[in-house]
Design a protein around this motif. Structure first.
Motif, PDB file in Angstrom:
ATOM      1  N   UNK A  17       0.826  -1.205   0.000  1.00 28.68           N
ATOM      2  CA  UNK A  17       0.000   0.000   0.000  1.00 28.68           C
ATOM      3  C   UNK A  17       0.863   1.260   0.000  1.00 28.68           C
ATOM      4  N   UNK A  18       0.337   2.295  -0.613  1.00 29.90           N
ATOM      5  CA  UNK A  18       0.933   3.624  -0.536  1.00 29.90           C
ATOM      6  C   UNK A  18       0.408   4.309   0.719  1.00 29.90           C
ATOM      7  N   UNK A  19       1.216   5.139   1.359  1.00 27.21           N
ATOM      8  CA  UNK A  19       0.731   5.930   2.493  1.00 27.21           C
ATOM      9  C   UNK A  19      -0.571   6.619   2.112  1.00 27.21           C
ATOM     10  N   UNK A  20      -1.585   6.496   2.950  1.00 24.85           N
ATOM     11  CA  UNK A  20      -2.911   6.998   2.566  1.00 24.85           C
ATOM     12  C   UNK A  20      -2.896   8.490   2.267  1.00 24.85           C
ATOM     13  N   UNK A  21      -2.023   9.235   2.930  1.00 24.86           N
ATOM     14  CA  UNK A  21      -1.989  10.681   2.716  1.00 24.86           C
ATOM     15  C   UNK A  21      -1.276  11.041   1.412  1.00 24.86           C
TER      16      UNK A  21
END
Length: 388
Positions: free
Chosen positions: A323-327
């Motif tokens: 996953x990519x950092x949500x921000x």
């Protein structure tokens, strides 16, 4: 023989199904009632899923995102409140809170298990915090001892994002019996699936009853005159999906047992590869269903990590970037974002920043292979890493 030419394991296809699912679908079809209010499949699945996960009550819903949203709503999450979520997770974790009008507050994760960092969580608490959402990453439970104490002392609810954690156990206690609401996903890649679907488990009848109303447009089971007791939406699961999920649930314990046997072997083999660090395991996690086999290569760039994943796929392994950092997704900032910048959050979440760039995961169907397959996987990873 080169690793590219090596005979690859014949990993099981995903999703898995057989005559059990076929029979279940026909059973649902022929009962003549295809929605939960008239049929038997959803009710039966809820009872079976609750029992399998140690919960008193379970409610089947349309998908895992709706499961999180419903769980947060019944705990009072809404405008003016905050929900603490891991910065390293699928974005549904934050969007479930944001769609209710709340602010999602990302905090960092631990560098070894990739689960919520409790110290960072404590630092993020404010008088507006209504819930903390641990994400049991790849089936590995968050430190539920420390989190339970923190949440209890602060008077804040816990909503477990257990999308990866069907049947998981902490100190021998099943995930649904840990004293808090838990939300599960049955999306196509999950450990059990009907293509889509979700469930919420509850430790008490009151929260279950409110959740039932809100998942059915505020309407009680017995209503015939359209007396809607609360606001809500239609999150009801259909009978066909529930029938498939009953068959999937029957198969799940055997699959988990196999993955529990294979995962330690694969982790030890990967750990022998220079630069590779597999996801660690807290000894208090007494059962990990292993949604994915994850590993990091600390110090690698995101570009090289992406190249590695492409290479692993070319060599026959079902590999993915983490996953990519949500921000770092535009969708996070559309509504319900904290009054911070991307750079602010990046400085506060250095582990998430690193994992975004250096983490890889292998599909959980690889862990259903043989012991020899684990050695083949490790040889392929070793060869691909050596070429970076």
């Amino acid at each position: 023989m080169s690793d590219r030419a090596e005979t690859l394991p014949e990993f099981p296809a995903w999703p898995q199904y057989d005559d059990a699912e076929r029979t279940a679908l026909i059973r649902a079809l022929e009962q003549g009632q295809w929605w939960r209010m008239g049929g038997n499949e959803v009710n039966s699945f809820e009872e079976e899923f609750a029992r399998a996960n140690g919960a008193d009550y379970a409610l089947a819903v349309t998908n895992g995102t709706h499961a999180l949203e419903l769980a947060l709503q019944i705990l009072g999450v809404g405008p003016g409140t905050e929900v603490i979520v891991p910065a390293f997770t699928f974005i549904s974790s934050s969007q479930a809170a944001q769609r209710l009008g709340a602010t999602a507050v990302p905090v960092d994760v631990t560098p070894d298990t990739y689960c919520l960092d409790i110290a960072a969580t404590e630092a993020a608490l404010t008088d507006r915090t209504r819930a903390i959402m641990p994400v049991h990453m790849a089936g590995h439970l968050t430190d539920m001892d420390a989190l339970g104490k923190l949440a209890g002392d602060a008077g804040v609810a816990v909503v477990q994002d257990a999308a990866h954690a069907q049947l998981a156990e902490w100190r021998g206690t099943k995930v649904g019996a840990l004293g808090s609401v838990a939300a599960f996903s049955f999306q196509n890649g999950k450990l059990m699936t009907a293509g889509e679907g979700g469930a919420v488990t509850f430790p008490d009848n009151d929260t279950y009853q409110e959740a039932f109303l809100r998942h059915s447009c505020g309407r009680p089971k017995t209503d015939r005159r359209y007396f809607h007791q609360t606001s809500g939406s239609n999150f009801r699961l259909n009978e066909f999906s529930a029938a498939v999920l009953r068959a999937q649930l029957d198969r799940l314990p055997g699959q988990v047992a196999t993955r529990e046997e294979r995962a330690p072997l694969l982790a030890s083999l990967l750990a022998d590869i220079p630069g590779v660090e597999p996801q660690a395991r807290d000894e208090r996690v007494t059962l990990n269903p292993h949604y994915m086999a994850m590993f990091r290569i600390p110090g690698i760039t995101e570009e090289k990590r992406n190249t590695l994943v492409d290479d692993l796929i070319a060599r026959g392994l079902p590999a993915f970037v983490a996953f990519r950092a949500i921000y770092r997704s535009d969708g996070f900032w559309e509504t319900g974002a904290p009054d911070l910048t991307v750079d602010d959050l990046a400085r506060a979440c250095p582990v998430t920043e690193a994992i975004t760039a250096d983490c890889v995961w292998l599909h959980h169907r690889t862990l259903l292979g043989t012991e020899d397959d684990m050695h083949t996987i490790a040889r392929i990873v070793r060869a691909a890493v050596a070429e970076l």
